[in-house]
Design an enzyme around this catalytic site. Structure first.
Site, PDB file in Angstrom:
ATOM      1  N   HIS A   1       0.801  -1.226   0.000  1.00 16.83           N
ATOM      2  CA  HIS A   1       0.000   0.000   0.000  1.00 16.83           C
ATOM      3  C   HIS A   1       0.833   1.276   0.000  1.00 16.83           C
ATOM      4  O   HIS A   1       0.283   2.364  -0.171  1.00 16.83           O
ATOM      5  CB  HIS A   1      -0.980   0.002   1.181  1.00 16.83           C
TER       6      HIS A   1
ATOM      7  N   ASP B   1      -7.541  -1.718  -0.091  1.00 14.62           N
ATOM      8  CA  ASP B   1      -6.611  -2.747   0.370  1.00 14.62           C
ATOM      9  C   ASP B   1      -7.395  -4.044   0.524  1.00 14.62           C
ATOM     10  O   ASP B   1      -8.400  -4.090   1.239  1.00 14.62           O
ATOM     11  CB  ASP B   1      -6.007  -2.312   1.712  1.00 14.62           C
TER      12      ASP B   1
ATOM     13  N   ASP C   1      -6.997  -6.434   2.276  1.00 14.47           N
ATOM     14  CA  ASP C   1      -7.130  -6.931   3.653  1.00 14.47           C
ATOM     15  C   ASP C   1      -8.323  -6.326   4.394  1.00 14.47           C
ATOM     16  O   ASP C   1      -8.601  -6.706   5.532  1.00 14.47           O
ATOM     17  CB  ASP C   1      -5.833  -6.766   4.453  1.00 14.47           C
TER      18      ASP C   1
ATOM     19  N   ASP D   1      -9.944  -0.019   3.976  1.00 15.25           N
ATOM     20  CA  ASP D   1      -8.773  -0.709   4.517  1.00 15.25           C
ATOM     21  C   ASP D   1      -9.051  -1.134   5.954  1.00 15.25           C
ATOM     22  O   ASP D   1      -9.814  -0.469   6.667  1.00 15.25           O
ATOM     23  CB  ASP D   1      -7.587   0.272   4.491  1.00 15.25           C
TER      24      ASP D   1
ATOM     25  N   ASP E   1      -3.135   3.552   7.976  1.00 10.22           N
ATOM     26  CA  ASP E   1      -2.007   3.932   7.119  1.00 10.22           C
ATOM     27  C   ASP E   1      -1.652   5.408   7.213  1.00 10.22           C
ATOM     28  O   ASP E   1      -1.257   6.036   6.223  1.00 10.22           O
ATOM     29  CB  ASP E   1      -2.301   3.563   5.657  1.00 10.22           C
TER      30      ASP E   1
ATOM     31  N   GLU F   1      -2.056  -5.090  -2.052  1.00  8.84           N
ATOM     32  CA  GLU F   1      -1.727  -6.073  -1.010  1.00  8.84           C
ATOM     33  C   GLU F   1      -2.202  -7.498  -1.302  1.00  8.84           C
ATOM     34  O   GLU F   1      -2.337  -8.314  -0.390  1.00  8.84           O
ATOM     35  CB  GLU F   1      -2.235  -5.607   0.367  1.00  8.84           C
TER      36      GLU F   1
END
Length: 318
Positions: free
Chosen positions: A109, A242, A244, A134, A138, A287
């Site tokens: 990322h 992302d 995840d 996300d 971040d 990711e």
């Protein structure tokens, strides 16, 4: 109250696809194979079959000769990450100046430093607005990060309010901020560091974690994010997704999985609502790491990425 996301149907779509096979923002190096793994799902062919005007601009390759020294505040591979992102930013700028939505395939990322800044530079006279989807915020800086991994820092390099807390590329003024925090919203958070949470609270950044989604529902949270960002002709929307953010059951092959995440259907709903604003011009999918887990895990994660991208692009025009 404004409500964004009403369905829009367009006849001609202009899309540019760009690979960012970069892995130096964290320690699980197989994430560099993410772009090709996503391409191998055939999503570009699917878009073309639907009649979209798609250009695959290839990959922006890292320069192996760049020094990987730690930055002044503990940022690992500081020069490598920023040098790569400066190069990526230029490639994204060219796609945007061709009046195409840019889909950037990560990579970790940290590549959002380049994709977002390139979107900003390539979309002159428009306010950039960003929806960050996300499990993680971040927004660490080198001083606040518990790991020093720069995939946990891209927001801090992009927002105006933290420009005095980041260390730019040595010998340059790059990157410059791309937007203010009032033009940022998060959805899907569930693994936020203590000092990141302080940034979110102190700066009044709109954010919805999984607990919030349990309380008010996903549709309401997405509507509030888009009402806050207000996509218009003069506001260009960038979504940084992302993988995840999805529950590991849906996308197991990723570097920092966190249980209790979104279902794939919920992830699709978020990008569909962003798409339906008619203002989505930049999209990251990051990711995906096919070297983590089994072959079946990697295939499941790649197919989830494909579904997300197709949902994000079905209603986009240049």
């Amino acid at each position: 109250m404004l409500r964004y996301g009403r369905s829009k149907i367009f006849q001609q779509f202009r899309i540019g696809v760009l690979g960012a096979p970069f892995n130096q923002g964290q320690t699980k190096l197989g994430v560099k194979d993410g772009p090709q793994t996503i391409r191998n799902t055939g999503f570009i062919k699917k878009l073309e079959e639907l009649g979209h005007d798609v250009v695959d601009a290839g990959d922006v390759q890292p320069d192996d000769g760049v020094d990987g020294e730690t930055g002044p505040s503990g940022e690992k591979n500081h020069r490598r990450v920023l040098t790569y992102n400066q190069k990526l930013s230029e490639a994204v700028r060219k796609i945007r100046e061709d009046h195409r939505m840019c889909i950037t395939l990560g990579g970790d990322h940290s590549i959002a430093i380049g994709s977002v800044s390139g979107h900003c530079i390539g979309t002159p006279h428009k306010q950039l607005i960003v929806l960050w989807v996300d499990a993680h915020a971040d927004i660490n800086t080198g001083r606040t990060s518990p790991t020093g991994n720069m995939h946990g820092m891209p927001i801090s390099f992009l927002v105006q309010e933290l420009k005095h807390k980041i260390n730019r590329l040595p010998g340059s003024e790059w990157p410059q901020p791309s937007f203010e925090v009032k033009h940022l919203a998060y959805i899907g958070l569930r693994d936020v560091d203590t000092l990141e949470q302080k940034y979110l609270d102190d700066m009044g950044i709109l954010h919805f974690g999984m607990r919030d989604l349990d309380k008010i529902g996903l549709s309401e949270a997405v509507a509030r994010c888009l009402d806050h960002l207000q996509p218009t002709e003069s506001r260009s929307l960038h979504v940084s997704f992302d993988i995840d953010v999805l529950d590991p059951f849906e996308a197991p092959s990723t570097g920092t999985p966190v249980r209790g995440g979104l279902s794939l259907r919920e992830g699709l709903s978020i990008v569909e609502e962003a798409r339906n604003t008619g203002r989505l011009r930049g999209f990251d999918l990051v990711e995906v790491n096919p070297t983590l887990g089994t072959v079946k895990d990697a295939a499941l994660t790649a197919e989830a990425a494909k579904a997300i991208i197709l949902s994000a692009t079905a209603g986009v025009r240049g």
